[in-house]
Design a protein around this motif. Sequence first.
Motif, PDB file in Angstrom:
ATOM      1  N   GLU A  52       0.926  -1.206  -0.033  1.00  0.00           N
ATOM      2  CA  GLU A  52       0.005  -0.070  -0.114  1.00  0.00           C
ATOM      3  C   GLU A  52       0.869   1.170   0.098  1.00  0.00           C
ATOM      4  O   GLU A  52       0.594   2.248  -0.773  1.00  0.00           O
ATOM      5  CB  GLU A  52      -0.837  -0.029   1.203  1.00  0.00           C
ATOM      6  N   ARG A  53       1.911   1.333   0.709  1.00  0.00           N
ATOM      7  CA  ARG A  53       2.819   2.358   0.763  1.00  0.00           C
ATOM      8  C   ARG A  53       3.496   2.510  -0.498  1.00  0.00           C
ATOM      9  O   ARG A  53       3.706   3.822  -1.041  1.00  0.00           O
ATOM     10  CB  ARG A  53       3.750   2.421   1.835  1.00  0.00           C
ATOM     11  N   ALA A  54       3.912   1.515  -1.172  1.00  0.00           N
ATOM     12  CA  ALA A  54       4.672   1.702  -2.616  1.00  0.00           C
ATOM     13  C   ALA A  54       3.645   2.235  -3.517  1.00  0.00           C
ATOM     14  O   ALA A  54       3.852   3.210  -4.324  1.00  0.00           O
ATOM     15  CB  ALA A  54       5.061   0.231  -3.013  1.00  0.00           C
ATOM     16  N   TRP A  55       2.189   1.769  -3.563  1.00  0.00           N
ATOM     17  CA  TRP A  55       1.214   2.269  -4.467  1.00  0.00           C
ATOM     18  C   TRP A  55       0.985   3.632  -4.150  1.00  0.00           C
ATOM     19  O   TRP A  55       0.976   4.556  -4.930  1.00  0.00           O
ATOM     20  CB  TRP A  55       0.043   1.263  -4.282  1.00  0.00           C
ATOM     21  N   SER A  56       1.006   3.985  -2.814  1.00  0.00           N
ATOM     22  CA  SER A  56       0.647   5.343  -2.446  1.00  0.00           C
ATOM     23  C   SER A  56       1.759   6.465  -2.998  1.00  0.00           C
ATOM     24  O   SER A  56       1.406   7.479  -3.675  1.00  0.00           O
ATOM     25  CB  SER A  56       0.401   5.658  -0.993  1.00  0.00           C
ATOM     26  N   GLU A  57       2.864   5.929  -2.987  1.00  0.00           N
ATOM     27  CA  GLU A  57       3.966   6.860  -3.310  1.00  0.00           C
ATOM     28  C   GLU A  57       3.876   6.974  -4.902  1.00  0.00           C
ATOM     29  O   GLU A  57       4.188   8.017  -5.416  1.00  0.00           O
ATOM     30  CB  GLU A  57       5.533   6.027  -2.994  1.00  0.00           C
ATOM     31  N   PHE A  58       3.713   5.724  -5.624  1.00  0.00           N
ATOM     32  CA  PHE A  58       3.485   5.969  -6.964  1.00  0.00           C
ATOM     33  C   PHE A  58       2.373   6.859  -7.533  1.00  0.00           C
ATOM     34  O   PHE A  58       2.721   7.845  -8.367  1.00  0.00           O
ATOM     35  CB  PHE A  58       3.113   4.410  -7.677  1.00  0.00           C
ATOM     36  N   TRP A  59       1.069   6.656  -6.904  1.00  0.00           N
ATOM     37  CA  TRP A  59       0.273   7.660  -7.282  1.00  0.00           C
ATOM     38  C   TRP A  59       0.348   8.776  -6.824  1.00  0.00           C
ATOM     39  O   TRP A  59       0.006   9.924  -7.704  1.00  0.00           O
ATOM     40  CB  TRP A  59      -1.151   6.800  -6.793  1.00  0.00           C
ATOM     41  N   GLN A  60       0.892   9.197  -5.860  1.00  0.00           N
ATOM     42  CA  GLN A  60       1.216  10.501  -5.203  1.00  0.00           C
ATOM     43  C   GLN A  60       2.071  11.264  -6.336  1.00  0.00           C
ATOM     44  O   GLN A  60       1.969  12.388  -6.810  1.00  0.00           O
ATOM     45  CB  GLN A  60       1.840  10.594  -3.986  1.00  0.00           C
ATOM     46  N   ASP A  61       3.178  10.573  -6.726  1.00  0.00           N
ATOM     47  CA  ASP A  61       4.242  11.015  -7.686  1.00  0.00           C
ATOM     48  C   ASP A  61       3.355  11.322  -9.182  1.00  0.00           C
ATOM     49  O   ASP A  61       3.904  12.034  -9.754  1.00  0.00           O
ATOM     50  CB  ASP A  61       5.227   9.985  -8.069  1.00  0.00           C
ATOM     51  N   ASN A  62       2.233  10.583  -9.354  1.00  0.00           N
ATOM     52  CA  ASN A  62       1.455  11.006 -10.487  1.00  0.00           C
ATOM     53  C   ASN A  62       0.326  11.847 -10.232  1.00  0.00           C
ATOM     54  O   ASN A  62      -0.810  11.585 -11.016  1.00  0.00           O
ATOM     55  CB  ASN A  62       1.122   9.432 -11.141  1.00  0.00           C
ATOM     56  N   GLY A  63       0.060  12.638  -9.287  1.00  0.00           N
ATOM     57  CA  GLY A  63      -0.903  13.398  -9.084  1.00  0.00           C
ATOM     58  C   GLY A  63      -2.004  12.930  -8.316  1.00  0.00           C
ATOM     59  O   GLY A  63      -3.000  13.740  -8.239  1.00  0.00           O
ATOM     60  N   VAL A  64      -2.191  11.821  -7.847  1.00  0.00           N
ATOM     61  CA  VAL A  64      -3.299  11.310  -7.430  1.00  0.00           C
ATOM     62  C   VAL A  64      -2.970  11.071  -5.750  1.00  0.00           C
ATOM     63  O   VAL A  64      -2.076  10.523  -5.323  1.00  0.00           O
ATOM     64  CB  VAL A  64      -3.660   9.791  -7.727  1.00  0.00           C
ATOM     65  N   ARG A  65      -3.773  12.045  -4.946  1.00  0.00           N
ATOM     66  CA  ARG A  65      -3.546  11.967  -3.537  1.00  0.00           C
ATOM     67  C   ARG A  65      -4.822  12.396  -2.900  1.00  0.00           C
ATOM     68  O   ARG A  65      -5.810  13.068  -3.374  1.00  0.00           O
ATOM     69  CB  ARG A  65      -2.424  12.776  -3.061  1.00  0.00           C
ATOM     70  N   PHE A  66      -4.828  11.759  -1.553  1.00  0.00           N
ATOM     71  CA  PHE A  66      -6.054  12.201  -0.720  1.00  0.00           C
ATOM     72  C   PHE A  66      -5.760  13.093   0.279  1.00  0.00           C
ATOM     73  O   PHE A  66      -4.751  12.991   0.955  1.00  0.00           O
ATOM     74  CB  PHE A  66      -6.680  10.898  -0.115  1.00  0.00           C
ATOM     75  N   ASP A  67      -6.210  14.242   0.439  1.00  0.00           N
ATOM     76  CA  ASP A  67      -5.991  15.195   1.519  1.00  0.00           C
ATOM     77  C   ASP A  67      -6.884  15.626   2.400  1.00  0.00           C
ATOM     78  O   ASP A  67      -7.205  16.442   3.074  1.00  0.00           O
ATOM     79  CB  ASP A  67      -5.635  16.568   0.746  1.00  0.00           C
ATOM     80  N   GLY A  68      -7.728  14.512   2.745  1.00  0.00           N
ATOM     81  CA  GLY A  68      -8.704  14.559   3.785  1.00  0.00           C
ATOM     82  C   GLY A  68     -10.227  15.151   3.172  1.00  0.00           C
ATOM     83  O   GLY A  68     -11.023  15.099   3.993  1.00  0.00           O
ATOM     84  N   ASP A  69     -10.205  15.217   1.992  1.00  0.00           N
ATOM     85  CA  ASP A  69     -11.615  15.626   1.326  1.00  0.00           C
ATOM     86  C   ASP A  69     -12.113  14.775   0.355  1.00  0.00           C
ATOM     87  O   ASP A  69     -11.573  14.677  -0.972  1.00  0.00           O
ATOM     88  CB  ASP A  69     -11.700  17.252   0.734  1.00  0.00           C
ATOM     89  N   TRP A  70     -12.988  13.899   0.727  1.00  0.00           N
ATOM     90  CA  TRP A  70     -13.519  13.065  -0.150  1.00  0.00           C
ATOM     91  C   TRP A  70     -14.112  13.611  -1.396  1.00  0.00           C
ATOM     92  O   TRP A  70     -14.116  13.019  -2.580  1.00  0.00           O
ATOM     93  CB  TRP A  70     -14.659  11.932   0.337  1.00  0.00           C
ATOM     94  N   ALA A  71     -14.852  14.647  -1.466  1.00  0.00           N
ATOM     95  CA  ALA A  71     -15.579  15.335  -2.394  1.00  0.00           C
ATOM     96  C   ALA A  71     -14.700  15.634  -3.643  1.00  0.00           C
ATOM     97  O   ALA A  71     -14.856  15.714  -4.522  1.00  0.00           O
ATOM     98  CB  ALA A  71     -16.433  16.428  -2.062  1.00  0.00           C
ATOM     99  N   SER A  72     -13.432  16.021  -3.235  1.00  0.00           N
ATOM    100  CA  SER A  72     -12.550  16.394  -4.059  1.00  0.00           C
ATOM    101  C   SER A  72     -11.243  15.341  -4.543  1.00  0.00           C
ATOM    102  O   SER A  72     -10.338  15.479  -4.897  1.00  0.00           O
ATOM    103  CB  SER A  72     -11.942  17.810  -3.704  1.00  0.00           C
ATOM    104  N   ALA A  73     -11.457  14.381  -3.690  1.00  0.00           N
ATOM    105  CA  ALA A  73     -10.404  13.114  -3.843  1.00  0.00           C
ATOM    106  C   ALA A  73     -10.293  12.602  -5.358  1.00  0.00           C
ATOM    107  O   ALA A  73      -9.101  12.023  -5.618  1.00  0.00           O
ATOM    108  CB  ALA A  73     -10.843  11.949  -2.794  1.00  0.00           C
ATOM    109  N   GLY A  74     -11.360  12.677  -6.114  1.00  0.00           N
ATOM    110  CA  GLY A  74     -11.199  12.185  -7.583  1.00  0.00           C
ATOM    111  C   GLY A  74     -10.683  10.576  -7.439  1.00  0.00           C
ATOM    112  O   GLY A  74     -11.365   9.921  -6.941  1.00  0.00           O
ATOM    113  N   ASP A  75      -9.694  10.319  -8.044  1.00  0.00           N
ATOM    114  CA  ASP A  75      -9.157   8.812  -8.252  1.00  0.00           C
ATOM    115  C   ASP A  75      -8.858   8.413  -7.018  1.00  0.00           C
ATOM    116  O   ASP A  75      -8.824   6.885  -6.905  1.00  0.00           O
ATOM    117  CB  ASP A  75      -8.188   8.912  -9.336  1.00  0.00           C
ATOM    118  N   ALA A  76      -8.518   9.101  -6.106  1.00  0.00           N
ATOM    119  CA  ALA A  76      -8.097   8.663  -4.777  1.00  0.00           C
ATOM    120  C   ALA A  76      -9.183   8.195  -3.924  1.00  0.00           C
ATOM    121  O   ALA A  76      -9.258   7.154  -2.914  1.00  0.00           O
ATOM    122  CB  ALA A  76      -7.245   9.527  -3.825  1.00  0.00           C
TER     123      ALA A  76
END
Length: 162
Positions: A52-76
């Motif tokens: 999970e940590r490896a995937w999170s790093e990959f997706w964050q490097d590609n602009g996909v991140r969760f910042d605490g707001d599900w309404a704006s989380a998009g693909d996250a």
Amino acid sequence: MTAEPVTAPAPTAPAPTASAVPYGRIVPVTVHFDDLDALGMLHNARYPLLVERAWSEFWQDNGVRFDGDWASAGDACNVVRELRIGYEVPVTRSGPYAVHLWLERLGRTGLTYGFRLCSADGGTTYARGTRVLVRLDAATLRPTPWSEAFRAAGRALLRPAD
């Protein structure tokens, strides 16, 4: 009868480059002393956590991140539908390792990714598995399509057909 201890190769090799694998991506991870169980082996629950940590790093490097707001989380905004993991060789030491990540399938609203927890050089496989994710609409919690940016990043990880 005396049981002989199972030992795995020491994780001493340098981290491989992305080109060290024929498909997917290698992401370095660290196993810490407190990840080991009472028998001195990586606890079974830690394998998916490292993945999970490896995937999170990959997706964050590609602009996909969760910042605490599900309404704006998009693909996250996604959920796990299925997780399968097989343990092949026990990890018996803390130190540097790697996770080899790839996509088996990239659908309209879901995907299946594959992974290997491996030695830092990618040569020894400790565990491998797959996980199915479904992207959700934050308001309805129903499946919704991945964005084109997400799909483009995902296509780069697709495993070639055998």
